[in-house]
Design a protein around this motif. Structure first.
Motif: not given
Length: 234
Positions: A108-113
């Motif tokens: 959640k709310d992360a810029v990396f996946e």
């Protein structure tokens, strides 16, 4: 429409201004042995939608939406599965029984996946960590069907000025999180750079954005500029 990124790559040829971020973060350079050990650790950490060390294809076939049955291939089945998990994690799986599957996990709310690819058997084929604005972060790993690490690529190697350094630079420049349009890194012009595109409060309700270009090795500001995105529409 030409993308902002294409324009940023062209702009790199402009002269340097020589400014430097004061507190560059020192990132540990791992040995090949350590990188290989990390590759096997990444494989062990892959536990979401996994059973017996493989993607749980039986569970996928029961829970996923059957996307298509390609004409002329009676044994071909493609699936898509998407879910927001209770821990705030986003999960998306798509693939088919002939070419394999891909799983995307984002906190959640992360810029990396995290992106995982699997053989049709369900064994892990590849893992990478991906930034939403199109670049691979860190080390990308490839495995054979026996689980042996075949190869890897360190995408961070040309960028001695790290992602953590970029975040520090943004903090030093007092750029707010909500002002950031995108952060990108590129060697499209033959040189490695970071590009930070942001829209401060005074540019709200305009077509203008501000841009920093940073040298990927030293963190020096190559160029600071403002431009209108409407100028680059087809």
């Amino acid at each position: 429409m030409k993308t902002i990124i294409q324009f940023l790559c062209i702009l790199y040829i402009i002269n340097c201004s020589g400014q430097t971020v004061q507190n560059k973060i020192m990132i540990t350079q791992f040995t090949d042995k350590e990188i290989i050990e990390q590759g096997y650790q990444r494989k062990k950490e892959d536990t979401v939608f996994i059973k017996n060390s493989k993607l749980d294809i039986d569970r996928l076939s029961k829970k996923a939406t059957r996307i298509s049955l390609e004409k002329g291939l009676e044994n071909y089945v493609e699936y898509g599965y998407e879910k927001n998990l209770s821990n705030g994690m986003y999960l998306y799986i798509r693939g088919d029984n002939l070419s394999g599957y891909q799983k995307t996990i984002r906190q959640k709310d992360a810029v990396f996946e995290d992106i995982y690819q699997y053989y049709p058997s369900g064994h892990l084929k590849m893992h990478l960590n991906y930034y939403s604005n199109r670049f691979v972060n860190g080390i990308q790993y490839w495995y054979d069907e026996q689980g042996i690490l075949e190869s890897y690529k360190n995408h961070d190697k040309p960028y001695k000025f790290s992602w953590e350094d970029v975040l520090l630079f943004i903090k030093e420049q007092e750029i707010k999180k909500e002002e950031i349009v995108e952060i990108h890194r590129s060697n499209g012009s033959g040189d490695y750079i970071w590009a930070i595109v942001y829209k401060p409060q005074e540019l709200i309700n305009t077509s203008n954005v501000k841009v920093f270009h940073l040298d990927a090795i030293t963190g020096k500001i190559i160029k600071e500029l403002m431009f209108s995105t409407t100028r680059y529409l087809d």
